[in-house]
Design a protein around this motif. Structure first.
Motif: not given
Length: 74
Positions: A3-4, A6-8, A23, A26, A30, A55
């Motif tokens: 899950n490194d 992924q972001r919510q 989720r 990513d 960036e 974002t």
């Protein structure tokens, strides 16, 4: 499971008014993702497809200041 990458994101469903967490992967650094990049999300609140800014969490076409209550059209 890794899950490194992924972001919510949090967005408000325009149909139900419910705040939805989702989720997203990513995978890109960036620096390579534009600030106005949108992802398609199947909303668990209404089962429709929404386009959400990856974002900011704002929906495509969402105004910056929305009224707290939803207007009803007849």
């Amino acid at each position: 499971m890794n899950n490194d990458m992924q972001r919510q994101i949090l967005f408000r469903c325009p149909r139900t008014g419910i705040n939805v967490q989702h989720r997203i992967d990513d995978e890109r650094p960036e620096s390579s993702e534009p600030a106005d990049s949108y992802v398609s999300v199947r909303c668990p609140a209404c089962m429709s497809l929404h386009f959400v800014n990856s974002t900011t969490g704002k929906l495509l076409g969402e105004r910056s200041a929305q009224p707290a209550s939803m207007s009803r059209s007849a």
